[in-house]
Design an enzyme around this catalytic site. Structure first.
Site, PDB file in Angstrom:
ATOM      1  N   ASN A  25       0.877  -1.131  -0.030  1.00 12.66           N
ATOM      2  CA  ASN A  25       0.040   0.194   0.000  1.00 12.66           C
ATOM      3  C   ASN A  25       0.696   1.155  -0.099  1.00 12.66           C
ATOM      4  O   ASN A  25       0.281   2.231  -0.204  1.00 12.66           O
ATOM      5  CB  ASN A  25      -1.008   0.055   1.140  1.00 12.66           C
ATOM      6  CG  ASN A  25      -2.069  -0.992   0.855  1.00 12.66           C
ATOM      7  OD1 ASN A  25      -2.168  -1.721  -0.102  1.00 12.66           O
ATOM      8  ND2 ASN A  25      -2.805  -1.429   1.927  1.00 12.66           N
ATOM      9  N   CYS A 119     -16.130  -3.480  -5.290  1.00 13.13           N
ATOM     10  CA  CYS A 119     -15.505  -4.021  -4.475  1.00 13.13           C
ATOM     11  C   CYS A 119     -16.093  -4.916  -3.478  1.00 13.13           C
ATOM     12  O   CYS A 119     -16.752  -4.498  -2.734  1.00 13.13           O
ATOM     13  CB  CYS A 119     -14.363  -3.092  -3.674  1.00 13.13           C
ATOM     14  SG  CYS A 119     -13.192  -3.707  -2.685  1.00 13.13           S
ATOM     15  N   ARG A 124     -16.991   1.698  -1.803  1.00 17.65           N
ATOM     16  CA  ARG A 124     -15.560   2.344  -2.071  1.00 17.65           C
ATOM     17  C   ARG A 124     -15.563   3.816  -2.943  1.00 17.65           C
ATOM     18  O   ARG A 124     -15.114   3.718  -3.886  1.00 17.65           O
ATOM     19  CB  ARG A 124     -14.303   1.642  -2.070  1.00 17.65           C
ATOM     20  CG  ARG A 124     -14.436   0.494  -1.128  1.00 17.65           C
ATOM     21  CD  ARG A 124     -13.025  -0.441  -1.519  1.00 17.65           C
ATOM     22  NE  ARG A 124     -11.945   0.316  -0.999  1.00 17.65           N
ATOM     23  CZ  ARG A 124     -10.553  -0.466  -1.348  1.00 17.65           C
ATOM     24  NH1 ARG A 124     -10.597  -1.557  -1.740  1.00 17.65           N
ATOM     25  NH2 ARG A 124      -9.461   0.128  -1.118  1.00 17.65           N
ATOM     26  N   ASP A 127     -15.168  10.131  -4.108  1.00 14.47           N
ATOM     27  CA  ASP A 127     -15.731  11.591  -3.901  1.00 14.47           C
ATOM     28  C   ASP A 127     -14.726  12.712  -3.291  1.00 14.47           C
ATOM     29  O   ASP A 127     -14.535  13.752  -3.685  1.00 14.47           O
ATOM     30  CB  ASP A 127     -17.061  11.769  -3.306  1.00 14.47           C
ATOM     31  CG  ASP A 127     -16.945  11.124  -1.759  1.00 14.47           C
ATOM     32  OD1 ASP A 127     -17.528  11.868  -0.946  1.00 14.47           O
ATOM     33  OD2 ASP A 127     -16.460   9.990  -1.719  1.00 14.47           O
TER      34      ASP A 127
HETATM   35  C1  EPZ Z   1      -6.636   2.269   1.306  1.00 14.46           C
HETATM   36  O1  EPZ Z   1      -7.654   2.101   0.598  1.00 14.46           O
HETATM   37  C2  EPZ Z   1      -5.833   0.584   1.339  1.00 14.46           C
HETATM   38  N1  EPZ Z   1      -5.251   0.257   0.146  1.00 14.46           N
HETATM   39  C3  EPZ Z   1      -6.925  -0.475   1.788  1.00 14.46           C
HETATM   40  O2  EPZ Z   1      -6.059  -1.515   1.791  1.00 14.46           O
HETATM   41  C4  EPZ Z   1      -7.382  -0.088   3.396  1.00 14.46           C
HETATM   42  O3  EPZ Z   1      -8.337  -0.826   3.624  1.00 14.46           O
HETATM   43  C5  EPZ Z   1      -8.149   1.572   3.367  1.00 14.46           C
HETATM   44  O4  EPZ Z   1      -6.872   2.410   2.772  1.00 14.46           O
HETATM   45  C6  EPZ Z   1      -8.156   1.955   4.631  1.00 14.46           C
HETATM   46  O5  EPZ Z   1      -7.153   1.661   5.635  1.00 14.46           O
HETATM   47  C7  EPZ Z   1      -4.280   0.938  -0.389  1.00 14.46           C
HETATM   48  O6  EPZ Z   1      -3.581   1.577   0.251  1.00 14.46           O
HETATM   49  C8  EPZ Z   1      -3.940   0.587  -1.758  1.00 14.46           C
HETATM   50  P1  EPZ Z   1      -9.840   4.947   2.066  1.00 14.46           P
HETATM   51  P2  EPZ Z   1      -8.277   3.281   0.125  1.00 14.46           P
HETATM   52  O7  EPZ Z   1     -10.067   5.839   0.856  1.00 14.46           O
HETATM   53  O8  EPZ Z   1      -7.370   4.410   0.386  1.00 14.46           O
HETATM   54  C9  EPZ Z   1     -14.502   6.259   2.461  1.00 14.46           C
HETATM   55  C10 EPZ Z   1      -5.792  -4.217   1.482  1.00 14.46           C
HETATM   56  O9  EPZ Z   1      -6.224  -4.941   1.938  1.00 14.46           O
HETATM   57  N2  EPZ Z   1     -14.197   6.994   1.280  1.00 14.46           N
HETATM   58  O10 EPZ Z   1      -8.737   5.459   3.109  1.00 14.46           O
HETATM   59  O11 EPZ Z   1      -9.156   3.203  -1.058  1.00 14.46           O
HETATM   60  C11 EPZ Z   1     -14.345   4.536   2.207  1.00 14.46           C
HETATM   61  O12 EPZ Z   1     -15.699   4.307   1.776  1.00 14.46           O
HETATM   62  C12 EPZ Z   1      -6.460  -2.613   1.138  1.00 14.46           C
HETATM   63  O13 EPZ Z   1      -4.507  -3.828   1.316  1.00 14.46           O
HETATM   64  C13 EPZ Z   1     -14.845   7.883   1.000  1.00 14.46           C
HETATM   65  O14 EPZ Z   1     -16.009   8.200   1.601  1.00 14.46           O
HETATM   66  O15 EPZ Z   1      -9.314   3.532   1.412  1.00 14.46           O
HETATM   67  C14 EPZ Z   1     -13.839   4.097   3.552  1.00 14.46           C
HETATM   68  O16 EPZ Z   1     -14.965   3.849   4.174  1.00 14.46           O
HETATM   69  C15 EPZ Z   1      -7.924  -3.084   1.084  1.00 14.46           C
HETATM   70  N3  EPZ Z   1     -14.812   8.733  -0.045  1.00 14.46           N
HETATM   71  C16 EPZ Z   1     -12.986   5.073   4.214  1.00 14.46           C
HETATM   72  O17 EPZ Z   1     -13.286   6.295   3.455  1.00 14.46           O
HETATM   73  C17 EPZ Z   1     -13.430   8.718  -0.774  1.00 14.46           C
HETATM   74  O18 EPZ Z   1     -13.507   9.545  -1.624  1.00 14.46           O
HETATM   75  C18 EPZ Z   1     -11.570   4.705   4.049  1.00 14.46           C
HETATM   76  O19 EPZ Z   1     -11.294   4.586   2.606  1.00 14.46           O
HETATM   77  C19 EPZ Z   1     -12.610   7.695  -0.537  1.00 14.46           C
HETATM   78  C20 EPZ Z   1     -12.836   7.005   0.652  1.00 14.46           C
END
Ligand code: EPZ
Length: 432
Positions: A25, A119, A124, A127
């Protein structure tokens, strides 16, 4: 190549030493950031994973030549800036590839990137990514499943990036990668604090960016005119490290995990302590001795530095053989519970009430045919199978290959009985 499965015979305590790979990551956004470089980048610690291969293919489409040398280091060099199109076929295979959007926009003023799509672990949205890029002055449209972004020049500004479950890791990364070449200063408020965000910031700084506050909720970026190539080493993978520690504890083994950064796992190590697990830590290793059954704990996942959602499933496999009743609540991905039904097939006792699970420890698990639904669910089922009586056939291990380098090889070196073999059984459509 056809589908494969793991065949695991449980009941053997893991013993020995294992060295952690570089962080998936951290490596993914760092590779995307090479789009910004005016010169060659030489990056160490990039793990050998399916997700890295997919991103390398996307970067190849975008004119960035990615080569892995004999030493395992990855050389990245922009060879053409003609095409700024990231197709659905590739982006849908790996969500993190969406973070090419920020660097493309900043460096080339134009990008057409597929929306990531669905996913298994839950909703996910992106926005927050788009909110940040629009705030920097990008003109962004969504057409036919694609984000079309244009900007003659991005301009620094203040951006609040907090979302319903806190900050966004890749959202912070995407906006940071756009802001480094913007005119003026950008302040990202409620930025994600994950070590992977800090690693990306350090990589950008190594290329000549001006960034302060990475690792805190307030990141300040002063735009610069150009970024150079650089040499860099990616941080160790904290999720992989903790997965091995949980496997050691669950099997009642003695394992030393090397090349680990314990300070990236404080919340996890604190949970180990609360559960009464026997371990020793020092600056680059943690030794786990699984002689005791973990005591019940209460566990809620949170953004960093809280307990990571990526370890919720592996920890559930460990607590399935724990004492008493452990309560799990995943506040980041409330629906990230596909592993529950599979663990129950192996004899785990899990009571689910909406998005909270109560895991009542049992004395033993039984081998069974099970299926991985996503990367961390797959790791949890490997841990359960290593502890179970008899044989487990774990299907859809392509999910595991996405995020654990040579998983079965390293488990074998710790004394596990595990083999990879073709999966002849017909593929059933995924249960929705
Ligand atoms: C990163 O994903 C990791 N992936 C994920 O790991 C990890 O689960 C996640 O962070 C949370 O720690 C990588 O780094 C490649 P987020 P990311 O945007 O960045 C909400 C693994 O198993 N959200 O921090 O995509 C979202 O729905 C993977 O290695 C919005 O609402 O996660 C979630 O509830 C799986 N709007 C929360 O924020 C947005 O635009 C955190 O998501 C973006 C996210």
């Amino acid at each position: 190549m056809g589908l494969e499965k793991f065949v695991i015979e449980g009941g053997r305590p893991l013993k020995g030493e294992v060295t952690v790979s570089g962080s998936k990551n951290a490596a993914l956004p760092i590779l995307a950031a090479t789009i910004l470089a005016e010169g060659p980048c030489d990056i160490g610690g990039v793990p050998v994973l399916r997700d890295v291969d997919v991103l390398a293919r996307i970067l190849g489409e975008l004119g960035v030549k990615i080569e892995r040398g004999a030493t395992g280091r990855v050389a990245a060099q922009v060879v053409s800036e003609d095409k700024s199109f990231a197709p659905y076929e590739l982006v849908s295979m790996m969500r993190a590839s969406f973070c090419v959007l920020g660097p493309l926009l900043a460096k080339r003023g134009y990008a057409k990137v597929s929306l990531p799509g669905g996913c298994a672990i839950g909703d996910r949205p992106v926005d927050l990514h788009l909110k940040g890029l629009r705030a920097l002055g990008a003109d962004i449209k969504i057409e036919h499943g694609y984000v079309i972004a244009k900007a003659d020049k991005l301009r620094g500004t203040n951006i609040y990036l907090g979302g319903p479950s806190g900050s966004s890791v890749l959202g912070t990364g995407n906006v940071m990668m756009a802001a480094v070449l913007a005119e003026g200063t950008t302040i990202i408020e409620h930025a994600a604090c994950e070590p992977e965000v800090v690693d990306l910031a350090n990589f950008l700084i190594a290329m000549g960016a001006s960034i302060d506050g990475a690792g805190s909720h307030r990141i300040k970026i002063r735009g610069v005119r150009r970024l150079e190539g650089c040499e860099y080493n990616v941080i160790p993978d904290r999720i992989e490290a903790a997965t091995f520690l949980m496997a050691a504890a669950a099997t009642g083994g003695e394992v030393i995990v090397r090349n680990i950064e314990p300070t990236h796992l404080e919340a996890v190590i604190d949970k180990f302590r609360e559960a009464g697990l026997g371990f020793n830590r020092n600056c680059k290793t943690v030794a786990m001795s699984g002689k005791v059954r973990p005591k019940e704990v209460e566990l809620t996942t949170l953004p960093y530095p809280g307990f990571p959602t990526d370890l919720q499933a592996p920890m559930m496999a460990l607590m399935a053989l724990g004492q008493g009743a452990t309560v799990f609540t995943d506040l980041i991905y409330p629906e990230r519970l596909h592993h529950v039904a599979e663990l129950k097939r192996m004899g785990a006792r899990v009571i689910r009430v909406n998005n909270t699970c109560v895991v009542i420890g049992v004395d033993k698990l039984q081998g069974a045919p099970v299926m991985a639904s996503d990367l961390r669910a797959g790791a949890a089922l490997v841990i359960a199978a290593l502890c179970a009586e008899g044989e487990t056939h774990l299907r859809r291990i392509y999910h595991i290959d996405r995020g654990y380098e040579n998983f079965e090889g390293r488990l074998l070196s710790l004394g596990a009985k595990i083999r990879r073999e073709p999966d002849e059984a017909p593929e059933k459509p995924p249960v929705v």
